[in-house]
Motif scaffolding. Structure first.
Motif, PDB file in Angstrom:
ATOM      1  N   VAL A 141       0.837  -1.210   0.000  1.00 10.34           N
ATOM      2  CA  VAL A 141       0.000   0.000   0.000  1.00 10.34           C
ATOM      3  C   VAL A 141       0.870   1.257   0.000  1.00 10.34           C
ATOM      4  CG1 VAL A 141      -2.008  -1.034   1.115  1.00 10.34           C
ATOM      5  CG2 VAL A 141      -0.233   0.004   2.538  1.00 10.34           C
ATOM      6  N   ASN A 147       0.529   7.032   5.729  1.00  8.31           N
ATOM      7  CA  ASN A 147       0.032   6.467   4.491  1.00  8.31           C
ATOM      8  C   ASN A 147      -0.210   4.958   4.545  1.00  8.31           C
ATOM      9  OD1 ASN A 147      -0.371   8.806   3.109  1.00  8.31           O
ATOM     10  ND2 ASN A 147       0.830   8.197   1.329  1.00  8.31           N
ATOM     11  N   PRO A 206       2.243   2.935  -4.933  1.00  8.86           N
ATOM     12  CA  PRO A 206       2.009   4.281  -5.489  1.00  8.86           C
ATOM     13  C   PRO A 206       3.309   5.072  -5.687  1.00  8.86           C
ATOM     14  CG  PRO A 206       0.595   3.881  -3.575  1.00  8.86           C
ATOM     15  CD  PRO A 206       1.588   2.765  -3.626  1.00  8.86           C
ATOM     16  N   HIS A 218      -3.119   5.887   2.233  1.00  9.83           N
ATOM     17  CA  HIS A 218      -2.466   5.820   0.920  1.00  9.83           C
ATOM     18  C   HIS A 218      -3.413   6.081  -0.241  1.00  9.83           C
ATOM     19  CE1 HIS A 218      -4.297   1.802   0.536  1.00  9.83           C
ATOM     20  NE2 HIS A 218      -4.105   1.767   1.837  1.00  9.83           N
ATOM     21  N   TRP A 219      -4.705   5.734  -0.034  1.00 11.85           N
ATOM     22  CA  TRP A 219      -5.692   5.817  -1.119  1.00 11.85           C
ATOM     23  C   TRP A 219      -6.361   7.186  -1.189  1.00 11.85           C
ATOM     24  CZ3 TRP A 219     -10.164   7.445   1.029  1.00 11.85           C
ATOM     25  CH2 TRP A 219     -10.239   7.319   2.413  1.00 11.85           C
ATOM     26  N   ASP A 249       1.313  11.047  -6.795  1.00  7.84           N
ATOM     27  CA  ASP A 249       0.936  10.326  -8.017  1.00  7.84           C
ATOM     28  C   ASP A 249       1.445  11.050  -9.268  1.00  7.84           C
ATOM     29  OD1 ASP A 249      -0.255   8.617  -6.314  1.00  7.84           O
ATOM     30  OD2 ASP A 249      -2.318   9.295  -6.681  1.00  7.84           O
ATOM     31  N   ASN A 260      -1.026  13.168  -1.621  1.00  4.67           N
ATOM     32  CA  ASN A 260      -1.117  11.947  -2.430  1.00  4.67           C
ATOM     33  C   ASN A 260      -1.259  12.290  -3.915  1.00  4.67           C
ATOM     34  OD1 ASN A 260      -0.769  10.230  -0.319  1.00  4.67           O
ATOM     35  ND2 ASN A 260      -2.942   9.786  -0.024  1.00  4.67           N
TER      36      ASN A 260
END
Ligand code: HEM
Length: 492
Positions: free
Chosen positions: A84, A193, A88, A197-198, A208, A204
């Motif tokens: 997780v 995170n 990313p 994390h999502w 990304d 975040n």
């Protein structure tokens, strides 16, 4: 009361806590080594605590390290814990975002690339980067000054690692876009995170965006290298461009790009934390910094010729500095694994259930007086056979220059023979299937950085004391609390 009344005798004792989900999260998070030490005294080597609602079973000691780090693949799993956080940041299809057998192949490619010939080429690259960094950085202008050493070591680490492992083209991009992008990527690596994390949070989103941009920079570089048909480079990227999986598929460009990110991220925090600690230790012990300088004068010559790979072996104190610092300041204090099937703990009545996470803390044996006399004393000379503080593994080693792990059982998990470390109390690079492939690189990088810094400077604590600053455990890798100011003075 329920913690006492409903105690299952077949699971390890649970560390007492007041609140169900919070459990021991705060006391553990503030100072993991102290938490381990205090609870070892109360509960023994194997105990469970609640970490963010998760039953986390610590197994300390040499047996605990072996139980967890050399656990069978059907019993323990690293990717379930780490993916997780890492996917990313690194990107798809590498490290923990693929079956373990694929990671073992990827580790093999990385390990094979690190040949003696490659290391010979890295030492001049690293020493030039260090010298040029100190020359051009405004904080080191003049004859003496005070500086917070941690951000400086972070920069030196990234410049040296990117140049050696990924080539000059990538290194030069760290003067422009890559430094900021890696900073954004890094934000994905914060412990929060593990839970968030999502989430569509600003950091975040930046992570990304940075991941996509950095991966594209690597892929474009790979493409242009292919077009130029360069084939004499000794960096890791070049090696991966020519590597093929066992099933006959060449490593795709996006995987090479993601492995490049993983390499820099894996090495950055651990090496930069270690080099910062070393500089702080030397500032606290200027006498040892002087010994290091004299060692170079004596063994390499008074004119201090350009440093070569072969010279590093002639500087035993320089090597011992790194070993001793990693003994007391290992950047990775906790290594976790998911439990895949109930695991009986040999010699006890405990069976670790599948809803527990296992936690190994090899740093605890590194600071245990059972193995290291006066364990809290930072004393690099203990790594010499004739020192009264030498641990038994060094005193009994056949050959001083040699690795003290030499007698340990070796095993091949798919990326070449590695020491199982099942009897060693000193495992700053881990053991088993997930053991570090960057150990030799980190040692060469750190030894070169230290040797070059010692040639240029004398350090001391700002107040002239022998004190060493405390540890910051707030991020995934432990590091010195900042500002970690030291006083530097140029050697004439
Ligand atoms: C794994 C420590 C530098 C690449 C590990 C592990 C430890 C460690 C303890 C085992 C983690 C686990 O079992 O979950 C360190 C220290 C370093 C260092 C103390 C520096 C002082 C580096 C560098 C690189 C690197 C420079 C890359 C060039 C890796 C990789 C793994 C690893 C690829 C394998 C992860 C896995 O198989 O799950 N390291 N490391 N490390 N390290 Fe390092």
């Amino acid at each position: 009361l329920s913690q006492v009344l409903f105690k299952d005798p077949n699971v390890p004792p649970v560390v007492f806590h007041w609140f169900p989900v919070v459990g021991s999260t705060i006391t553990y998070g503030m100072d993991p080594p102290r938490f381990f030490k205090e609870n070892k005294e109360k509960y023994g080597d194997c105990f469970t605590f609640i970490l963010l609602g998760k039953k986390t079973t610590v197994y300390l000691g040499v047996k605990g390290n072996d139980f967890i780090l050399n656990g069978k693949i059907r019993d323990v799993c690293a990717e379930e814990i780490y993916t997780v956080l890492t996917t990313p940041v690194f990107g798809k299809d590498v490290v923990y975002d693929c079956p373990n057998s694929k990671l073992m192949e990827q580790k093999k490619f990385m390990k094979i690339a690190l040949t003696t010939e490659a290391f010979r080429s890295y030492v001049p690259i690293i020493s030039d980067e260090v010298t040029s960094y100190f020359k051009r950085t405004p904080d080191f202008k003049g004859q003496s000054g005070v500086v917070n050493i941690c951000p400086k070591m972070a920069q030196i680490t990234i410049f040296t690692a990117s140049h050696a492992l990924q080539g000059k083209e990538i290194r030069d991009k760290f003067d422009v876009a890559l430094a900021d992008l890696y900073h954004d990527l890094d934000m994905g690596f914060s412990p929060i995170n593990f839970m968030l994390h999502w989430a569509p949070l600003p950091w975040n989103n930046r992570r990304d965006h940075a991941q996509r941009t950095v991966a594209k920079i690597y892929m474009d570089t790979i493409k242009s290298r292919r077009e130029r048909a360069e084939n004499d480079a000794l960096d890791m990227m070049h090696h991966l461009m020519g590597s093929t999986y066992k099933n006959g598929v060449p490593v795709p460009d996006h995987e090479i790009a993601h492995i490049m990110i993983a390499l820099l991220m894996a090495g950055q925090h651990s090496s930069s934390s270690t080099s910062s600690w070393i500089m702080l230790r030397l500032a606290a012990r200027p006498d040892i910094m002087e010994d290091l300088y004299q060692e170079q004068v004596k063994n390499l010559g008074a004119d201090l010729p350009p440093l070569q790979y072969e010279d590093l072996a002639k500087l035993p104190l320089n090597q011992a500095i790194i070993k001793e610092t990693l003994r007391l300041n290992a950047p990775i204090h906790s290594i976790m694994r998911a439990v895949k099937q109930p695991m009986p703990v040999p010699g006890t009545k405990f069976v670790i259930p599948t809803n527990h996470v296992l936690l190994a803390a090899p740093g605890v044996t590194g600071a245990d007086e059972q193995y290291f006399p006066q364990p809290d004393l930072w004393e690099p000379h203990r790594w010499f056979k004739d020192s009264p503080l030498a641990p038994s593994m060094v005193r009994n080693a056949q050959d001083q220059a040699n690795d003290e792990e030499a007698d340990d059982e070796k095993i091949d998990y798919g990326y070449g023979l590695v020491s199982k470390g099942s009897s060693s109390p000193y495992l700053p690079f881990g053991a088993g299937r997930h053991r570090c492939i960057g150990e030799h690189f980190a040692n060469v990088q750190l030894q070169t950085i230290v040797a070059m810094t010692v040639r240029l400077f004398k350090f001391r604590n700002v107040d002239g004391s022998n004190d060493v600053i405390g540890t910051d455990y707030a991020s995934l890798f432990s590091r010195p609390l900042e500002p970690a100011n030291i006083h530097w003075e140029k050697r004439d």
